[in-house]
Design a protein around this motif. Structure first.
Motif, short mmCIF file in Angstrom:
data_model
loop_
_atom_site.label_atom_id
_atom_site.label_comp_id
_atom_site.label_asym_id
_atom_site.label_seq_id
_atom_site.Cartn_x
_atom_site.Cartn_y
_atom_site.Cartn_z
N ASN A 181 -4.39 2.48 8.78
CA ASN A 181 -3.26 1.68 8.32
C ASN A 181 -1.92 2.37 8.54
O ASN A 181 -0.88 1.85 8.14
N LYS A 182 -1.94 3.55 9.14
CA LYS A 182 -0.70 4.31 9.32
C LYS A 182 0.00 3.90 10.62
O LYS A 182 -0.63 3.71 11.65
N VAL A 183 1.30 3.79 10.53
CA VAL A 183 2.12 3.45 11.70
C VAL A 183 3.25 4.47 11.79
O VAL A 183 3.85 4.84 10.78
N VAL A 184 3.53 4.93 13.01
CA VAL A 184 4.64 5.86 13.22
C VAL A 184 5.82 5.08 13.79
O VAL A 184 5.67 4.37 14.79
N VAL A 185 6.97 5.21 13.14
CA VAL A 185 8.16 4.49 13.61
C VAL A 185 9.33 5.47 13.76
O VAL A 185 9.38 6.51 13.10
N ASN A 186 10.25 5.11 14.64
CA ASN A 186 11.50 5.85 14.79
C ASN A 186 12.58 5.17 13.97
O ASN A 186 12.76 3.96 14.07
N MET A 187 13.27 5.96 13.18
CA MET A 187 14.48 5.46 12.51
C MET A 187 15.64 6.28 13.09
O MET A 187 15.80 7.45 12.80
N GLY A 188 16.43 5.66 13.95
CA GLY A 188 17.50 6.40 14.63
C GLY A 188 17.01 6.84 15.99
O GLY A 188 15.87 6.57 16.37
N PRO A 189 17.84 7.52 16.81
CA PRO A 189 19.17 7.97 16.43
C PRO A 189 20.24 6.87 16.42
O PRO A 189 21.30 7.08 15.88
N GLN A 190 19.96 5.70 17.06
CA GLN A 190 20.93 4.60 16.98
C GLN A 190 20.59 3.74 15.77
O GLN A 190 19.91 2.73 15.88
N HIS A 191 21.06 4.18 14.62
CA HIS A 191 20.75 3.46 13.39
C HIS A 191 21.93 3.62 12.44
O HIS A 191 22.43 4.74 12.25
N PRO A 192 22.41 2.53 11.86
CA PRO A 192 23.62 2.62 11.02
C PRO A 192 23.45 3.39 9.72
O PRO A 192 24.43 3.74 9.09
N SER A 193 22.21 3.66 9.33
CA SER A 193 22.00 4.29 8.02
C SER A 193 21.46 5.70 8.10
O SER A 193 20.97 6.22 7.11
N THR A 194 21.51 6.34 9.27
CA THR A 194 21.04 7.73 9.35
C THR A 194 22.21 8.70 9.44
O THR A 194 22.04 9.84 9.87
N HIS A 195 23.39 8.26 9.05
CA HIS A 195 24.56 9.15 8.98
C HIS A 195 24.86 9.79 10.32
O HIS A 195 25.06 11.00 10.42
#
Length: 446
Positions: free
Chosen positions: A40-54
């Motif tokens: 049930n595990k999924v690996v996702v990228n958050m960023g680097p083009q993301h408005p909420s990763t500072h």
């Protein structure tokens, strides 16, 4: 001769577990494949083009449903080579590079570098009192502007848009002061070895007074909007928790450390630039979470206003006093003045070097093109930036350029806490945890 690719993935990484190749056209089949899998595990990228990763921060998250089981940071997307570039510029020109690292606190970058150079030159006690006071005033105004951005962007990422709009409203006022005093809103190169680049312009202290008066009316708005707001507290309380032992183990400093109740502030514990002469309190909280870090930043803005007011009061009677050391072999640039074509060397100085003294012209030419020599040695003078301990390890081989300049940036060190703060929480809480660290990627990557 080998034919294996040294950069190829290890064999185990493609033979263990289920492999998904996402091309952008096969999302339905991908979802079906995940649903059929027992994993049930999924690996996702958050960023680097993301408005909420500072900024350009990449977060690799392993999720089980909405729960984060593993979080890792990916950095290096804003690498500028500033430290290496400084090795090819004179000691004074180095300020123009380091001011661009942590672009939300440029004066702090300049200050730690310049204090190290001044220690190597052994002129720490020769810095004029007025220059020291101007430095402290600018550092504290910069702390206010940086905390305003931290609170504003953090609020925006949570959906508290009013906090964002009023945060940037007040920051504009601080940037106006910077522009009045230094000529620039960012990347000032104002704090230089021996003092500051130029004296305060006419009316600058009155503008600072007006700003301080206005901020004392505006800051309570943040408290009214956030401090007891049940939605705001619900999103922040207990999120990004990291106790004192964890902070000390990872070397974390700044509001993250002080939110555990430990009153570690270099302005008090290892004073520099005369901070021991000012009356202010070190702000702490006892929750060791995102809410505590928010409250600390809010309280620190009040304390910074106290320091700014004390600086203005002491600068009031210093009209005409020097803002650069008297040693002409170090003091650069020369006397400045406002002319019809903007700011530049004063007419008196130009008259002197061009028409009266060949020695003065030679000296000016050497100082500008080559720079002064710094005795061999190394120095590290840490200061308290808005994000924690910021220090520059400056090494000289006796030449006119730094042999090495390496910065200990608090954002880089504090990002180590990402996994500890995020794992076990929800995806939405990752945003809150990162915002509470307040990293600036320009300082992380350099």
């Amino acid at each position: 001769m080998t034919t294996t690719d040294p950069y190829a993935a290890a064999e185990s990484s493609t033979t263990e577990g289920r492999v998904y190749t996402v091309t952008g056209q096969d999302w339905d089949s991908l979802v079906t494949g995940v649903a059929e899998s027992d994993d049930n595990k999924v690996v996702v990228n958050m960023g680097p083009q993301h408005p909420s990763t500072h900024g350009v921060l990449r977060l690799i998250l392993e999720l089980e449903g909405e729960t984060v089981t593993e979080a890792r940071c990916g950095i290096g997307y804003l690498h500028t080579g500033i430290e290496k570039n400084m090795e090819f510029r004179s000691w004074t020109q180095g300020v123009t590079f380091c001011t661009r690292m942590d672009y939300l606190s440029p004066f702090h970058n300049e200050a730690t570098y310049v204090l190290g150079v001044e220690r190597l030159l052994d002129i720490q006690d020769d810095i004029p009192e007025k220059a020291r006071l101007i430095r402290v005033m600018m550092l504290e105004l910069n702390r206010i502007s940086s905390h305003l951005v931290a609170i504003a962007t953090g609020g925006m990422e949570l959906g508290a848009l009013t906090v964002m709009t009023i945060g940037f409203r007040e920051r504009e006022l601080v940037l106006d002061l910077f522009e009045t005093i230094t000529g620039l809103r960012m990347n000032h190169a104002y704090i230089r070895p021996g003092g500051v680049a130029q004296d305060l312009p006419q009316g600058a202290l009155d503008d600072v007074r007006e700003f301080s008066k206005l901020m004392r009316k505006r800051l309570p708005e943040y408290a009214a909007l956030c401090n007891a707001n049940p939605i705001f507290k619900g999103r922040l309380e207990g999120i990004g928790h990291l106790d004192l032992a964890g902070c000390l183990a990872l070397g974390l400093t700044g509001p993250v450390l002080r939110s555990t109740g430990y009153a570690w502030d270099l302005r008090r514990t290892q004073p520099y630039s005369g901070y021991d002469e000012f009356d202010f309190d070190v702000c702490t909280w006892d929750t060791a979470d995102a809410y505590g870090r928010f409250r600390i930043r809010l309280d620190e803005m009040w304390e910074s206003l106290r320091i700014v007011d004390q600086c203005v009061e002491r600068l009031d009677g210093m009209e005409g006093e020097p803002v650069m050391v008297g040693d002409k072999k170090i003091a650069w640039p020369s006397q400045l003045a406002i002319g019809s074509d903007g700011q530049g060397n004063s007419l008196d100085h130009i008259r002197h070097i061009m028409g009266e003294s060949m020695e003065a012209l030679i000296h000016h030419f050497k100082l500008v093109t080559e720079g002064f020599r710094v005795p061999p040695g190394q120095a590290y003078v840490p200061i308290e930036s808005p994000r924690g301990e910021l220090g520059a390890h400056v090494v000289s081989d006796g030449g006119t350029r730094p042999f090495r300049a390496h910065f200990r940036d608090p954002s880089f060190v504090n990002l180590q806490a990402t996994s500890v703060m995020a794992e076990g929480g929800q995806v939405a809480d990752v945003i809150v945890a990162i915002a509470s660290i307040d990293p600036v990627m320009g300082g992380v990557d350099r």
